[in-house]
Design a protein around this motif. Structure first.
Motif, PDB file in Angstrom:
ATOM      1  N   LYS A 112      86.777  78.770  37.031  1.00  0.00           N
ATOM      2  CA  LYS A 112      87.451  79.407  35.884  1.00  0.00           C
ATOM      3  C   LYS A 112      86.567  80.488  35.262  1.00  0.00           C
ATOM      4  N   LEU A 113      85.281  80.182  35.097  1.00  0.00           N
ATOM      5  CA  LEU A 113      84.389  81.097  34.372  1.00  0.00           C
ATOM      6  C   LEU A 113      83.926  82.285  35.201  1.00  0.00           C
ATOM      7  N   ASN A 114      84.079  82.235  36.522  1.00  0.00           N
ATOM      8  CA  ASN A 114      83.694  83.400  37.321  1.00  0.00           C
ATOM      9  C   ASN A 114      84.670  84.552  37.112  1.00  0.00           C
ATOM     10  N   SER A 142      85.904  84.252  30.962  1.00  0.00           N
ATOM     11  CA  SER A 142      84.587  84.255  30.323  1.00  0.00           C
ATOM     12  C   SER A 142      84.612  85.019  29.005  1.00  0.00           C
ATOM     13  N   ARG A 143      85.394  86.080  28.961  1.00  0.00           N
ATOM     14  CA  ARG A 143      85.526  86.839  27.717  1.00  0.00           C
ATOM     15  C   ARG A 143      86.063  85.924  26.611  1.00  0.00           C
ATOM     16  N   PHE A 144      87.038  85.131  26.937  1.00  0.00           N
ATOM     17  CA  PHE A 144      87.640  84.216  25.977  1.00  0.00           C
ATOM     18  C   PHE A 144      86.665  83.100  25.581  1.00  0.00           C
ATOM     19  N   ASN A 176      82.902  85.820  45.615  1.00  0.00           N
ATOM     20  CA  ASN A 176      83.055  85.072  44.367  1.00  0.00           C
ATOM     21  C   ASN A 176      82.939  83.556  44.553  1.00  0.00           C
ATOM     22  N   LEU A 177      82.139  83.143  45.528  1.00  0.00           N
ATOM     23  CA  LEU A 177      81.966  81.717  45.799  1.00  0.00           C
ATOM     24  C   LEU A 177      80.573  81.201  45.449  1.00  0.00           C
ATOM     25  N   PRO A 218      78.022  77.844  40.975  1.00  0.00           N
ATOM     26  CA  PRO A 218      78.807  76.629  41.250  1.00  0.00           C
ATOM     27  C   PRO A 218      77.893  75.407  41.376  1.00  0.00           C
ATOM     28  N   ILE A 219      78.470  74.257  41.092  1.00  0.00           N
ATOM     29  CA  ILE A 219      77.730  72.994  41.100  1.00  0.00           C
ATOM     30  C   ILE A 219      78.400  72.024  42.056  1.00  0.00           C
TER      31      ILE A 219
END
Length: 140
Positions: free
Chosen positions: A70-72, A77-79, A96-97, A114-115
């Protein structure tokens, strides 16, 4: 102690700049969010970061998720970070991975990675591993 949590790094020397917990309650469920900002100098000699989060109240039915997906996205991220994203650098040539660096208008750059999780509810532990390979190649 059932309502406590603990975090431990396996590398000794990890420095956190920020750590936050946010709880959300919905009609039929709840969400506990843990977030942390790691000091870049404390991981400069690591290839991966391994953390153990001890959450005794987590159960086998607890769903554990990574917000990276979601944050990528710069709009999300702006929100979440309440600041305009002026530029995004993809650590893996746009796939984007493997991680992104968001440049915000009113603050420093923020790298999101990512985690991988391993839930061990029988001992109240969530193990997290963060691959730092692409981050180290793209340190700016």
């Amino acid at each position: 102690m059932d309502n406590s949590f603990f975090i431990r790094d396996n590398q000794n020397g990890l420095r956190l700049k920020r750590f936050h917990i946010c709880s959300w309650e919905f009609n039929n469920s709840c969400l506990i969010e843990f977030g942390m900002e790691v000091d870049a100098e404390s991981i400069k000699n690591l290839n991966n970061l391994i953390l153990d989060l001890y959450v005794p109240w987590a159960t086998r039915n607890s769903k554990i998720s990574d917000f990276y997906g979601k944050l990528n996205n710069s709009e999300n991220s702006r929100f979440i970070f309440n600041d305009s994203v002026s530029n995004t650098i993809y650590l893996d040539d746009g796939q984007n991975l493997q991680g992104v660096i968001h440049e915000f208008s009113g603050r420093n750059k923020l790298c999101l990675l990512p985690i991988k999780f391993q839930n061990k509810p029988e001992i109240g532990k969530v193990s997290m591993e963060i691959d730092l390979t692409e981050y180290k190649k793209n340190q700016i």
